[in-house]
Design an enzyme around this catalytic site. Structure first.
Site, PDB file in Angstrom:
ATOM      1  N   HIS A  13      -9.298   0.525   5.301  1.00 34.39           N
ATOM      2  CA  HIS A  13      -8.059   0.865   5.991  1.00 34.39           C
ATOM      3  C   HIS A  13      -8.354   1.857   7.104  1.00 34.39           C
ATOM      4  O   HIS A  13      -9.188   2.751   6.952  1.00 34.39           O
ATOM      5  CB  HIS A  13      -7.045   1.448   5.010  1.00 34.39           C
ATOM      6  CG  HIS A  13      -5.657   1.519   5.552  1.00 34.39           C
ATOM      7  ND1 HIS A  13      -5.255   2.501   6.427  1.00 34.39           N
ATOM      8  CD2 HIS A  13      -4.576   0.716   5.359  1.00 34.39           C
ATOM      9  CE1 HIS A  13      -3.993   2.305   6.745  1.00 34.39           C
ATOM     10  NE2 HIS A  13      -3.550   1.230   6.122  1.00 34.39           N
TER      11      HIS A  13
ATOM     12  N   GLU B 271      -4.732  -5.068  10.726  1.00 30.88           N
ATOM     13  CA  GLU B 271      -3.793  -3.977  10.922  1.00 30.88           C
ATOM     14  C   GLU B 271      -4.088  -3.244  12.225  1.00 30.88           C
ATOM     15  O   GLU B 271      -4.975  -2.392  12.276  1.00 30.88           O
ATOM     16  CB  GLU B 271      -3.889  -2.987   9.751  1.00 30.88           C
ATOM     17  CG  GLU B 271      -3.466  -3.571   8.418  1.00 30.88           C
ATOM     18  CD  GLU B 271      -3.025  -2.477   7.465  1.00 30.88           C
ATOM     19  OE1 GLU B 271      -2.003  -2.675   6.805  1.00 30.88           O
ATOM     20  OE2 GLU B 271      -3.688  -1.434   7.391  1.00 30.88           O
TER      21      GLU B 271
ATOM     22  N   GLU C 257      -6.942   4.373   8.158  1.00 34.39           N
ATOM     23  CA  GLU C 257      -6.766   5.788   7.839  1.00 34.39           C
ATOM     24  C   GLU C 257      -8.020   6.369   7.207  1.00 34.39           C
ATOM     25  O   GLU C 257      -8.308   7.563   7.364  1.00 34.39           O
ATOM     26  CB  GLU C 257      -5.546   5.965   6.927  1.00 34.39           C
ATOM     27  CG  GLU C 257      -4.247   5.713   7.674  1.00 34.39           C
ATOM     28  CD  GLU C 257      -3.047   5.455   6.777  1.00 34.39           C
ATOM     29  OE1 GLU C 257      -1.972   5.157   7.326  1.00 34.39           O
ATOM     30  OE2 GLU C 257      -3.199   5.527   5.545  1.00 34.39           O
TER      31      GLU C 257
ATOM     32  N   LYS D 119      -0.028   4.248  -0.271  1.00 34.29           N
ATOM     33  CA  LYS D 119      -0.731   5.386   0.340  1.00 34.29           C
ATOM     34  C   LYS D 119      -0.555   6.625  -0.554  1.00 34.29           C
ATOM     35  O   LYS D 119      -0.512   6.501  -1.778  1.00 34.29           O
ATOM     36  CB  LYS D 119      -0.249   5.595   1.772  1.00 34.29           C
ATOM     37  CG  LYS D 119      -0.404   4.327   2.614  1.00 34.29           C
ATOM     38  CD  LYS D 119      -0.139   4.541   4.075  1.00 34.29           C
ATOM     39  CE  LYS D 119      -0.294   3.214   4.820  1.00 34.29           C
ATOM     40  NZ  LYS D 119      -0.101   3.372   6.276  1.00 34.29           N
TER      41      LYS D 119
ATOM     42  N   ASN E 185       0.850  -1.187   0.000  1.00 38.88           N
ATOM     43  CA  ASN E 185       0.000   0.000   0.000  1.00 38.88           C
ATOM     44  C   ASN E 185       0.887   1.238   0.000  1.00 38.88           C
ATOM     45  O   ASN E 185       1.478   1.589   1.013  1.00 38.88           O
ATOM     46  CB  ASN E 185      -0.916  -0.016   1.234  1.00 38.88           C
ATOM     47  CG  ASN E 185      -1.821   1.193   1.305  1.00 38.88           C
ATOM     48  OD1 ASN E 185      -1.949   1.956   0.343  1.00 38.88           O
ATOM     49  ND2 ASN E 185      -2.475   1.371   2.439  1.00 38.88           N
TER      50      ASN E 185
ATOM     51  N   GLY F  26       2.571   2.693  10.709  1.00 40.43           N
ATOM     52  CA  GLY F  26       3.394   3.869  10.500  1.00 40.43           C
ATOM     53  C   GLY F  26       4.076   4.391  11.752  1.00 40.43           C
ATOM     54  O   GLY F  26       4.649   5.474  11.744  1.00 40.43           O
TER      55      GLY F  26
ATOM     56  N   SER G  58       3.627  -1.817  10.248  1.00 43.99           N
ATOM     57  CA  SER G  58       5.086  -1.672  10.342  1.00 43.99           C
ATOM     58  C   SER G  58       5.823  -2.978  10.050  1.00 43.99           C
ATOM     59  O   SER G  58       6.818  -3.317  10.688  1.00 43.99           O
ATOM     60  CB  SER G  58       5.485  -1.132  11.722  1.00 43.99           C
ATOM     61  OG  SER G  58       4.950   0.162  11.923  1.00 43.99           O
TER      62      SER G  58
END
Length: 250
Positions: free
Chosen positions: A95, A167, A97, A12, A10, A173, A213
């Site tokens: 996701h 996740e 985010e 992003k 991904n 991140g 990560s």
């Protein structure tokens, strides 16, 4: 049932024409494990570029999102039919985010997932808990709530078009990574939930990825776990070590 190892990258909101070409060139020239399914998800602007540049067998391109309506007056969105027109047959949905920054609920993500599958686009469906939820001992409850919303929308046949990505939000991140035991425990719980609520065939065949990560140093230990069927990789997918992650199950 043998599950084919799966690694998604991904990107992003990262990349330029030059950097995307470089990443794809590295994949094209690398010795990749032929027993791994690989999908890269560049920003929407570069989907066509990535498709055009890719020559490596076994590597596909994914969108990072798709809208749950047909083509029409939906400014800024991308439709399932447009992805298919580009030869893109995967999308990431749910996701954290997008869940946290854009307010996408479990139900919205589930609806998008069903719409994508019905249109012929397979889904990397993401789930995960916040640090606060983990510290409160609510990890499994949160994941099961997200799974229940998905299961309410999709049919038993749809699951063959879904790859689950666990996740933990606190590990995305941040440089933090769940321990191998923490990751395996959640993956095992997801498979147990699928077995109890969907069926043995789906539980045995659905691939469950770990994301959060993942890098070239921790991927091999994670890949050894029986319920970890691959990875959804963020920042490391932009680096040469992405090849090491793809090959981590050898």
């Amino acid at each position: 049932m043998a599950r084919k190892f799966f690694v998604g990258g991904n990107f992003k909101m990262n990349g330029t024409k030059e950097s995307i070409k470089g990443i794809v060139k590295n994949l094209n020239e690398a010795q990749l494990d032929p027993n791994v399914e690989v999908v890269i998800a560049p920003p929407a602007l570069y989907l066509q570029l990535a498709r055009d540049e890719l020559t490596k067998t076994g590597v596909e391109v994914s969108a990072q999102n798709v809208y749950n309506k047909p083509n029409g007056a939906f400014t800024g969105e991308i439709s399932v039919s447009q992805l298919k027109d580009l030869g893109v047959h995967w999308t990431i949905l749910g996701h954290s985010e997008r869940r946290t920054l854009l307010g996408e609920t479990d139900e919205i993500v589930a609806d998008k997932t069903k719409f994508s599958i019905d249109g012929g686009v397979s889904v990397i469906w993401c789930c995960g808990e916040s640090l606060q939820e983990r510290e409160a001992g609510e990890t499994i409850a949160v994941i099961e709530r997200q799974l229940a919303a998905l299961a309410a929308k999709v049919t038993a046949a749809d699951w063959k078009s879904i790859v689950i990505a666990y996740e933990p939000i606190w590990a995305i991140g941040t440089g933090k990574v769940a321990t191998v035991q923490q990751a395996q425990e959640v993956h095992e719980a997801i498979r147990k939930w699928l077995r109890a609520n969907v069926g043995d065939e789906v539980a045995d065949s659905t691939r469950i990825l770990y994301g959060g990560s993942v890098n070239g140093k921790n991927c091999k230990d994670l890949a050894k776990e029986k319920d970890i069927d691959g990875f959804l990789v963020g920042g490391a997918s932009l680096k040469p070590e992405f090849v090491d992650i793809i090959n981590s199950n050898q």
